[in-house]
Motif scaffolding. Structure first.
Motif, mmCIF file in Angstrom:
data_model
loop_
_atom_site.group_PDB
_atom_site.id
_atom_site.type_symbol
_atom_site.label_atom_id
_atom_site.label_comp_id
_atom_site.label_asym_id
_atom_site.label_seq_id
_atom_site.Cartn_x
_atom_site.Cartn_y
_atom_site.Cartn_z
ATOM 1 N N UNK A 232 0.823 -1.199 0.000
ATOM 2 C CA UNK A 232 0.000 0.000 0.000
ATOM 3 C C UNK A 232 0.863 1.256 0.000
ATOM 4 N N UNK A 233 1.970 1.241 0.756
ATOM 5 C CA UNK A 233 2.867 2.399 0.796
ATOM 6 C C UNK A 233 3.420 2.710 -0.595
ATOM 7 N N UNK A 234 3.875 1.670 -1.289
ATOM 8 C CA UNK A 234 4.436 1.879 -2.632
ATOM 9 C C UNK A 234 3.374 2.382 -3.590
ATOM 10 N N UNK A 235 2.233 1.731 -3.593
ATOM 11 C CA UNK A 235 1.180 2.089 -4.556
ATOM 12 C C UNK A 235 0.595 3.476 -4.281
ATOM 13 N N UNK B 136 4.370 6.171 -3.437
ATOM 14 C CA UNK B 136 5.495 6.225 -4.363
ATOM 15 C C UNK B 136 5.059 6.284 -5.827
ATOM 16 N N UNK B 137 4.308 5.280 -6.265
ATOM 17 C CA UNK B 137 3.926 5.242 -7.684
ATOM 18 C C UNK B 137 2.593 5.926 -7.955
ATOM 19 N N UNK B 138 1.882 6.281 -6.877
ATOM 20 C CA UNK B 138 0.576 6.952 -7.026
ATOM 21 C C UNK B 138 -0.359 6.153 -7.940
ATOM 22 N N UNK B 139 -0.367 4.840 -7.763
ATOM 23 C CA UNK B 139 -1.146 4.011 -8.687
ATOM 24 C C UNK B 139 -1.913 2.898 -7.970
ATOM 25 N N UNK B 140 -2.698 3.218 -6.920
ATOM 26 C CA UNK B 140 -3.508 2.163 -6.298
ATOM 27 C C UNK B 140 -4.540 1.645 -7.284
ATOM 28 N N UNK B 141 -4.829 0.362 -7.185
ATOM 29 C CA UNK B 141 -5.749 -0.229 -8.142
ATOM 30 C C UNK B 141 -6.674 -1.254 -7.516
ATOM 31 N N UNK B 142 -7.486 -1.863 -8.382
ATOM 32 C CA UNK B 142 -8.446 -2.871 -7.932
ATOM 33 C C UNK B 142 -7.743 -4.039 -7.269
ATOM 34 N N UNK B 143 -6.578 -4.415 -7.796
ATOM 35 C CA UNK B 143 -5.856 -5.550 -7.223
ATOM 36 C C UNK B 143 -5.460 -5.303 -5.770
ATOM 37 N N UNK B 144 -5.142 -4.034 -5.442
ATOM 38 C CA UNK B 144 -4.794 -3.708 -4.056
ATOM 39 C C UNK B 144 -6.004 -3.863 -3.137
ATOM 40 N N UNK B 145 -7.177 -3.444 -3.627
ATOM 41 C CA UNK B 145 -8.391 -3.571 -2.825
ATOM 42 C C UNK B 145 -8.775 -5.022 -2.589
ATOM 43 N N UNK B 146 -8.702 -5.844 -3.643
ATOM 44 C CA UNK B 146 -9.032 -7.261 -3.493
ATOM 45 C C UNK B 146 -8.029 -7.939 -2.561
ATOM 46 N N UNK B 147 -6.751 -7.580 -2.714
ATOM 47 C CA UNK B 147 -5.724 -8.140 -1.828
ATOM 48 C C UNK B 147 -5.983 -7.752 -0.377
ATOM 49 N N UNK B 148 -6.503 -6.540 -0.154
ATOM 50 C CA UNK B 148 -6.827 -6.098 1.199
ATOM 51 C C UNK B 148 -7.931 -6.940 1.815
ATOM 52 N N UNK B 149 -8.958 -7.270 1.025
ATOM 53 C CA UNK B 149 -10.036 -8.132 1.534
ATOM 54 C C UNK B 149 -9.493 -9.525 1.817
ATOM 55 N N UNK B 150 -8.622 -10.023 0.916
ATOM 56 C CA UNK B 150 -8.007 -11.329 1.134
ATOM 57 C C UNK B 150 -7.175 -11.333 2.413
ATOM 58 N N UNK B 151 -6.469 -10.234 2.659
ATOM 59 C CA UNK B 151 -5.654 -10.121 3.880
ATOM 60 C C UNK B 151 -6.532 -10.229 5.127
#
Length: 339
Positions: free
Chosen positions: A33-36, A39-54
């Motif tokens: 999450x810190x990088x996305x 740093x890269x300013x590019x959060x996406x759907x994959x980050x959200x789904x990964x968060x639910x999985x976490x």
């Protein structure tokens, strides 16, 4: 209740392993999450789904830890009936959560693939795999919920005399089937991003490093294989509380390692900064400090340039950064230019 003094007890291993899994998953997802975001300013759907999985994996591991107080890791003969009821309730909840936890991990990886490449063949394969994952998860989840005539009975201990529930052999067949499909899916999810990077990106030493990072996914596939072997070979009916933790360890590893593998590619920009922070310089021909700048069309690392163009699906390779020479940069600029 404390069963640590009973002969053969090994519940402490369950607590220790799950504590490490929770710690590493929290670290890797937090860094992702810190990088996305920063740093890269590019959060996406994959980050959200990964968060639910976490969250699901966290609940699964915490339930596993809690089940130690219900006799997990101790021999069945030392556990009172009332405590045993709680053990089976926790085990059933854990199984139901597991189905969706591993499914969400796989969905997160598929969503990452859509950022990495929008090639038509990759998209078709990704959607096909997504349908298989969804069908597999729903089928296993519903089957587990309907294994007994009454819903509440699936949370109770079941023996051979319980004609109102499916037998242990049928239950194990379902779990083995779910596991085999999962192994096939995990193998595809491992090979697809490696293939995309190998065929679509400029070949360099950094490309090889990224492929090696993704290859950690072989361990996730291996955990699934070991888990299926344990289900087929161990007898859980005679001493379920003692034998189940051995299976539970690999079950939890499967989901957590899958989450880590989905996080590693997003951490490449962070990993590239480490040598510069330690040495004070980076090697762009050798002497310049590594700098990071962002604008609407590109992310620049001194020594690496990765362009992002919304019109070009393959430009989603900006998720990772690759060392390129001057000639390669010019070619990348032309590839990223609007048509």
């Amino acid at each position: 209740m404390d069963f640590s003094s009973t002969p053969g007890y090994h519940g402490s291993r369950e607590i220790g392993l799950n504590a490490w899994l929770i710690g590493f998953s929290t670290l890797f997802y937090g860094l992702r999450l810190f990088v996305r975001i920063s740093m890269t300013k590019s959060p996406g759907l994959d980050d959200g789904i990964a968060g639910i999985a976490y969250v699901f994996l966290l609940f699964q591991s915490m339930t596993d830890i809690h089940s130690v107080s219900f006799g997990s890791g101790a021999h069945l003969v030392y556990i009172p009936q009332g405590i045993l009821d709680e053990f089976f309730k926790a085990l059933t909840i854990q199984t139901l959560v597991y189905f969706w936890a591993v499914a969400l991990v796989r969905f997160a990886i598929l969503a990452f693939l859509s950022r990495l490449s929008q090639d038509r063949s990759i998209t078709i394969i990704s959607w096909t795999v997504a349908v298989v994952i969804l069908a597999q998860t729903i089928a296993a989840f519903i089957y587990r919920l309907t294994e007994c005539n009454q819903l509440e009975d699936i949370f109770k201990p079941q023996g051979p005399q319980d004609a109102h529930c499916v037998g242990a052999a049928d239950h194990n067949k379902m779990m083995v089937g779910h596991g085999i499909v999962g192994i096939v899916v995990d193998t595809i999810l491992l090979l697809l991003p490696i293939w995309v990077i190998y065929t679509k990106m400029m070949w360099s030493k950094k490309t090889l490093q990224i492929i090696l990072v993704l290859s950690v996914g072989f361990f996730a596939v291996a955990t699934g294989i070991i888990r299926v072997i344990l289900i087929k070979t161990k007898n859980f009916e005679t001493d379920v509380t003692y034998e189940m933790p051995s299976l539970g360890i690999w079950t939890n590893l499967e989901g957590h390692v899958g989450l880590w593998c989905g996080c590693f590619p997003a951490l490449q920009p962070l990993l590239r900064m480490v040598p510069g922070k330690l040495c004070g310089t980076t090697n762009n021909g050798g002497q310049q400090n590594e700098k990071i700048s962002h604008d609407a069309t590109k992310t620049t690392y001194e020594g690496s340039v990765v362009y992002r163009n919304e019109a070009d699906g393959e430009s989603q390779r900006a998720i990772v950064s690759i060392d390129m020479g001057v000639g390669d940069r010019e070619m990348q600029k032309r590839d990223a230019s609007p048509v």
